[in-house]
Structure formats: C-alpha cells, structure tokens
Design an enzyme around this catalytic site. Structure first.
Site, short mmCIF file in Angstrom:
data_model
loop_
_atom_site.label_atom_id
_atom_site.label_comp_id
_atom_site.label_asym_id
_atom_site.label_seq_id
_atom_site.Cartn_x
_atom_site.Cartn_y
_atom_site.Cartn_z
N GLU A 1 1.26 16.78 -20.87
CA GLU A 1 0.20 17.69 -21.31
C GLU A 1 0.77 19.10 -21.37
O GLU A 1 1.59 19.49 -20.55
CB GLU A 1 -1.00 17.62 -20.36
CG GLU A 1 -1.75 16.31 -20.53
CD GLU A 1 -2.91 16.15 -19.55
OE1 GLU A 1 -3.46 17.16 -19.09
OE2 GLU A 1 -3.25 14.99 -19.26
N CYS B 1 -1.47 11.82 -14.16
CA CYS B 1 -0.49 10.73 -14.22
C CYS B 1 0.29 10.51 -12.92
O CYS B 1 0.22 9.42 -12.35
CB CYS B 1 0.49 10.98 -15.35
SG CYS B 1 -0.28 10.77 -16.96
N ASP C 1 -13.79 5.88 -30.02
CA ASP C 1 -14.04 6.18 -28.61
C ASP C 1 -15.50 5.85 -28.31
O ASP C 1 -16.36 5.93 -29.20
CB ASP C 1 -13.77 7.68 -28.32
CG ASP C 1 -13.48 7.96 -26.86
OD1 ASP C 1 -12.32 8.27 -26.53
OD2 ASP C 1 -14.42 7.83 -26.03
N LYS D 1 -1.42 22.28 -14.44
CA LYS D 1 -0.21 22.93 -14.98
C LYS D 1 -0.65 23.87 -16.08
O LYS D 1 -1.78 23.78 -16.56
CB LYS D 1 0.79 21.90 -15.47
CG LYS D 1 0.29 21.09 -16.65
CD LYS D 1 1.20 19.95 -16.98
CE LYS D 1 2.41 20.41 -17.73
NZ LYS D 1 3.10 19.30 -18.43
N ASN E 1 7.87 7.65 -14.07
CA ASN E 1 6.99 8.63 -13.42
C ASN E 1 7.24 8.71 -11.91
O ASN E 1 7.22 9.78 -11.32
CB ASN E 1 5.52 8.29 -13.69
CG ASN E 1 5.03 8.99 -14.97
OD1 ASN E 1 5.82 9.61 -15.67
ND2 ASN E 1 3.75 8.87 -15.25
N GLY F 1 7.45 23.94 -5.25
CA GLY F 1 6.13 24.52 -5.40
C GLY F 1 5.12 23.86 -4.49
O GLY F 1 5.49 23.29 -3.44
N GLY G 1 0.51 17.33 -9.44
CA GLY G 1 -0.88 16.86 -9.59
C GLY G 1 -1.02 16.26 -10.97
O GLY G 1 -0.05 15.77 -11.53
N PHE H 1 12.53 19.13 -13.27
CA PHE H 1 11.75 18.63 -12.12
C PHE H 1 12.39 18.98 -10.78
O PHE H 1 12.24 18.26 -9.81
CB PHE H 1 11.47 17.12 -12.26
CG PHE H 1 10.47 16.85 -13.34
CD1 PHE H 1 9.13 16.67 -13.04
CD2 PHE H 1 10.84 16.83 -14.67
CE1 PHE H 1 8.20 16.47 -14.04
CE2 PHE H 1 9.92 16.64 -15.68
CZ PHE H 1 8.59 16.45 -15.36
N LEU H 2 13.12 20.09 -10.76
CA LEU H 2 13.70 20.56 -9.49
C LEU H 2 13.10 21.93 -9.16
O LEU H 2 13.80 22.79 -8.64
CB LEU H 2 15.22 20.67 -9.60
CG LEU H 2 15.98 19.36 -9.53
CD1 LEU H 2 17.49 19.61 -9.57
CD2 LEU H 2 15.64 18.57 -8.26
N1 NAD Z 1 -2.55 12.48 -20.04
C1 NAD Z 1 -1.24 12.28 -20.02
O1 NAD Z 1 -0.45 13.23 -19.90
C2 NAD Z 1 -0.69 10.89 -20.16
C3 NAD Z 1 0.68 10.74 -20.46
C4 NAD Z 1 1.19 9.45 -20.59
C5 NAD Z 1 0.38 8.35 -20.37
N2 NAD Z 1 -0.94 8.53 -20.05
C6 NAD Z 1 -1.77 7.35 -19.86
O2 NAD Z 1 -2.54 7.15 -21.04
C7 NAD Z 1 -3.85 6.66 -20.71
C8 NAD Z 1 -4.90 7.62 -21.25
O3 NAD Z 1 -4.76 8.85 -20.58
P1 NAD Z 1 -5.55 10.15 -21.07
O4 NAD Z 1 -5.10 11.26 -20.23
O5 NAD Z 1 -5.46 10.24 -22.55
O6 NAD Z 1 -7.05 9.73 -20.65
P2 NAD Z 1 -8.41 10.46 -21.04
O7 NAD Z 1 -9.34 10.23 -19.92
O8 NAD Z 1 -8.13 11.86 -21.51
O9 NAD Z 1 -8.91 9.65 -22.33
C9 NAD Z 1 -9.34 8.32 -22.30
C10 NAD Z 1 -10.35 8.11 -23.42
O10 NAD Z 1 -10.67 6.73 -23.50
C11 NAD Z 1 -12.06 6.61 -23.78
N3 NAD Z 1 -12.54 5.27 -23.42
C12 NAD Z 1 -12.79 4.76 -22.18
N4 NAD Z 1 -13.21 3.48 -22.29
C13 NAD Z 1 -13.19 3.18 -23.63
C14 NAD Z 1 -13.52 2.00 -24.38
N5 NAD Z 1 -13.92 0.89 -23.78
N6 NAD Z 1 -13.40 2.06 -25.72
C15 NAD Z 1 -12.99 3.18 -26.35
N7 NAD Z 1 -12.69 4.33 -25.69
C16 NAD Z 1 -12.79 4.31 -24.35
C17 NAD Z 1 -12.68 7.72 -22.96
O11 NAD Z 1 -13.99 8.04 -23.43
C18 NAD Z 1 -11.67 8.85 -23.17
O12 NAD Z 1 -11.99 9.63 -24.30
C19 NAD Z 1 -3.86 6.51 -19.20
O13 NAD Z 1 -3.52 5.20 -18.85
C20 NAD Z 1 -2.77 7.48 -18.75
O14 NAD Z 1 -2.21 7.10 -17.52
C21 NAD Z 1 -1.47 9.78 -19.95
#
Ligand code: NAD
Length: 444
Positions: free
Chosen positions: A148, A255, A34, A315, A203, A248, A252, A244-245
């Site tokens: 999440e 995603c 990261d 949530k 989604n 509320g 939010g 999902f029914l």
């Molecule tokens: N959070 C969810 O519930 C969820 C579920 C399914 C899919 N997603 C998708 O997954 C992706 C990530 O979501 P998230 O919630 O984990 O995001 P997040 O913001 O929690 O984490 C993203 C991470 O990527 C790092 N990052 C950014 N640029 C970077 C780079 N150039 N090199 C290395 N690291 C880098 C950030 O520092 C951060 O730690 C998104 O596209 C989201 O839509 C999220």
C-alpha cells in the site's frame, strides 16, 4: 484486449481495485464485482474510496474498459478468469478467516468454463480444499505482493509473478502468464501449495527482518551504538540488502500481522511449533510499547499529560489503519491516564471509527498546541517540514519521541527539544552527541 473475454475481479478493495485498474490500463476489458454496494456506486461514478496514489488517474484513463457491478452473474457471464481479491482477516485463533473466499466459491458454477485465480492471501492447502469441493473449477494461486502506498507502481513493475497451478488448470495459468508477461517481472510457475507458501513465507521473512532490526536497535540503545549506521553497514552486504532494516515502533497494516500469525497457526495445526515467528510477533508487540518508557523517562507519570500522535495510518501514503501501531499506542497511553490527541493527513475517517477516545486534530500544529510531547508514529513527509522552532514555543513541553527515526534530530535539539529516536544511543546519534559535546566545550 479486443477479441478476448473480459477479466473478472471479485472484491474491489486495495488489491482488487489496483488489479482491476492496472489490467484495464494494460488494455484489457475488466468487470469488477463487490458485495459493498456503496463502494460499487462510488467507483461507477469514478470516485476512489481509498487513498492510494495513482488509482484516480488509472480509473479516469480507462473508464471505458472498466465495469463495476454487485452481480456475480454478470461476471460469470462475461469473464472466464476470476481474480479473487476478497479480504482474509485473522480469526481470534490467529488462523486466516476464509469465509469470504468460501462465499465466493459457493457462487461459482462448477462447469469447467471458469478459473478461480486466488490473489487473496490464503493458507497453504486452501486451493486443494477448494478443488476437492468444486472439481470442475480450475484453480490457480497467483498471490499479490504489492505494498500500500506504492501499490500501482508495484503491480506494474513486479519483482516476480508467482503462478501456481496443478494438472487441469494449465490453460488458465498460460493465460495469466500471457497477461503478466508484458510487465517484465520473472514468472515463477509452480504448484498451488508452493505458490500459497511463497506468499506467506515472503511476508513472514520481511516481518522477521523488521523485528530483527528492532531488537538490534534496542541493544544499540544499551551499548551506545546508532542503529541507522548499523543498518546501513549491514544493508550494503548483498546477502542482506538494505530494505526492511529501518528500526521503529514495529510493523502493522493489513498484511504482516495477520500473515505472520496465519503462518504460525498453519504450522501449529500440523503439529509444528514455529518458534522463530512466535518471537517475531512478541518483539513487534513489545516494540510498540517502548515509546511509553521513553515518554516516562522525560515526563514521569503520564497521568494527566497530553500526548500528540503524529500519523495514525500504518504507513505513509495510505489511509489504512488496520493493525496500525497508533492503535496500540493510543490504548497504552489511555491506560496510563494520558489525554491523547492525533493527527493524520488522510486517515481521519478510519481514525474517527477506530480511535473514538482520541481527540482528532485538523493539523499537526493543532494537535501539538500545549501538548506535553509529540510522538511521530507515521513518517508522513509533512512532519519533517513543520516549523518545529515555532512549535517549541506552542507546546507545553519540548519533547519529541520519533518512532520512525524520521525527523532531523539535530535540528530539533537545536530548537530546544529533548529528542528520542529508536536505537539512537540514548536518543542521541554519534553526530548529535559530538556536536553537543563540542558546543558544550565551547561554552565552558
Ligand atoms: N492490502 C495489501 O497491501 C495486500 C497486499 C497483498 C495481498 N493482500 C491480500 O489480498 C486480500 C485482499 O486484501 P485488501 O487489502 O484488498 O482487502 P480489502 O478489505 O481492502 O478489500 C476486500 C474487498 O472484498 C470485498 N468482499 C468481501 N466479501 C466479498 C464477496 N463475497 N464477494 C465480493 N466481494 C467481497 C469487500 O467488500 C472489500 O471491498 C487479502 O487476502 C490480503 O491479505 C493485501
């Protein structure tokens, strides 16, 4: 597993950390990278920077299989499969911001040895564009469907695993399939564009279900029906299903809002007007504001009133406040001249950054002390267990607006509260109305 090359994970946020720790728990060596040095430092000390049940245990149990780094070279040297889990937030136009994905791609060697496995949610067409710019890089779309709050469980027990690969990347797709197969979910092998579309469509469909039941709830209030009964009766139909029914104050999180908007924009960019999603988004925005009308019904003008928001995270079981309904509600309440207090069991740190004008309390009781109304925004279990009978005496006004139909309406009414839910026939379920009417008849 011994003899295999480690799995690379790029971006260690919610998705990346769950992916890295779960792969490690399945016996794989994982190297996770990261750009956030503070995050990598805390993970190297085995401290988890987010609230997500189960992660701490996985991190501890698999410490010797997990390496955390800020160096992309270290990842490229050891790993062949690079799971990209960086964030793809919305831009002002509603399109997905792919700058982090592009930053990752720009660091990858176009040497034919590596495969970029896209777990981040990206618009359909992203894979094609990346392969055009880096033809030597194998590219696989493997979207993530975790939620999440139950992310570890979801990851380890997937309904399905979608693997989209085009010609030339089959070797990587085969390896990914072998990694996921022990988890037991159905494997969907398809092309890249379809895999990208599956994630956005799934989604958007779930968000549509939420907006649909919220509109049904609003009609229920007009006609004297109870949306929880309606949803139960609908959900038993196998073609519809019960999830999902739940009516509320709207969806939010990180995603749904961005993915629905990204799909709408993606369609719009091709000249197609996705009318249904326009309505889904509008319904969701209006739904968050319905709470204001319910408060005004009992309190009149909200100017000078003190409103306590119970739950600020989008949530329960997460401290994520991205696009949380509490943000819109707090802004609207401030706009009406109210003083806003807030309490959340775990989201205090993000709340202090995102809600600077909300008075944050250390407990629900503190938030409710002298308040004119409680608004339940996030259904944390502890709110159902509060001593509402005692709180009735400590609040300035006995009003509860339950934005998730989560509390025991009858118990609150018995304690002397005015209770408003969402879609519950003027705030009162049939059961509650019958009980009240028979009590009233008895006292006449
Ligand atoms: N959070 C969810 O519930 C969820 C579920 C399914 C899919 N997603 C998708 O997954 C992706 C990530 O979501 P998230 O919630 O984990 O995001 P997040 O913001 O929690 O984490 C993203 C991470 O990527 C790092 N990052 C950014 N640029 C970077 C780079 N150039 N090199 C290395 N690291 C880098 C950030 O520092 C951060 O730690 C998104 O596209 C989201 O839509 C999220």
């Amino acid at each position: 597993m011994s003899g295999e090359r480690p799995i690379g994970v790029i971006g260690v946020g919610w998705v990346g950390l769950v992916t890295a720790t779960c792969f490690a728990d399945m016996g794989h060596e994982v190297i996770a990278m990261d750009i956030d040095a503070a995050k990598i430092r805390s993970l190297s000390r085995r401290e988890v920077p987010i609230h997500e049940p189960g992660i701490e245990k996985l991190l501890e149990r698999n410490a010797d299989r997990l390496t955390f780094t800020t160096e992309m070279e270290a990842v490229l040297e050891s790993a062949r499969l690079l799971f990209c889990c960086v964030d793809t937030p919305p831009t002002y136009s509603g399109d997905a911001d792919l700058s982090r994905v592009q930053a990752v791609v720009s660091q990858l060697a176009d040497d034919g040895d590596h495969a970029l496995v896209m777990k981040s949610t990206v618009p359909s067409g992203t894979g094609r564009a990346i392969r055009r710019d880096a033809p030597g890089l194998s590219y696989v779309s493997c979207p993530e469907f975790l939620k999440e709050g139950t992310a570890v469980e979801d990851f380890l027990h997937p309904d399905r695993v979608v693997i989209g690969a085009d010609a030339g990347a089959e070797w990587a797709a085969d390896q990914i399939e072998a990694i996921y197969r022990p988890l037991g979910g159905e494997i969907v092998r398809t092309d890249v564009a379809s895999a990208e579309m599956i994630k956005l469509a799934a989604n958007a469909f779930l968000a549509t279900k939420i907006s649909f039941i919220n509109e049904i709830a609003n009609v229920c209030e007009e006609v004297g029906a109870d949306v929880t009964e309606v949803a139960r009766g609908m959900g038993l139909d196998k073609r519809i299903g019960p999830s999902f029914l739940r009516a509320g104050v709207g969806y939010g999180g990180s995603c749904f809002p961005k993915d629905v908007s990204a799909l709408k924009q993606l369609a719009g960019n091709t000249g197609y007007h996705f009318q249904l999603l326009t309505a889904v988004i509008e319904v969701n925005e209006l739904q968050k504001r319905r709470v204001i009308g319910k408060l005004e019904k009992h309190l009149g003008s909200l100017a000078g009133k003190t409103i306590a928001l119970l739950g600020l995270a989008f949530k329960p079981d997460t401290d994520d406040m991205r696009e949380a309904s509490s943000l819109v509600l707090a802004a609207r309440l401030h706009g009406e001249g109210a003083t806003v207090r807030g309490y959340d069991p775990v989201a205090e740190r993000p709340a202090s950054e995102l809600l600077p004008s909300v008075e944050l309390s250390g407990s629900a009781e503190e938030a409710l002390e002298g308040a004119d109304a409680a608004v339940l925004v996030t259904e944390w279990p502890e709110f159902a267990e509060l001593d509402w009978e005692a709180l009735r005496e400590r609040m300035g006004n006995a009003l509860v607006v339950d934005g998730r139909n989560f509390l025991d309406a009858q118990r609150l009414r018995d304690a002397g509260f005015a209770y408003e839910g969402i879609g519950l026939a003027n705030g009162e379920s049939d059961e509650a109305r019958e009980a009240r009417e028979s009590a009233e008849a008895g006292s006449r």
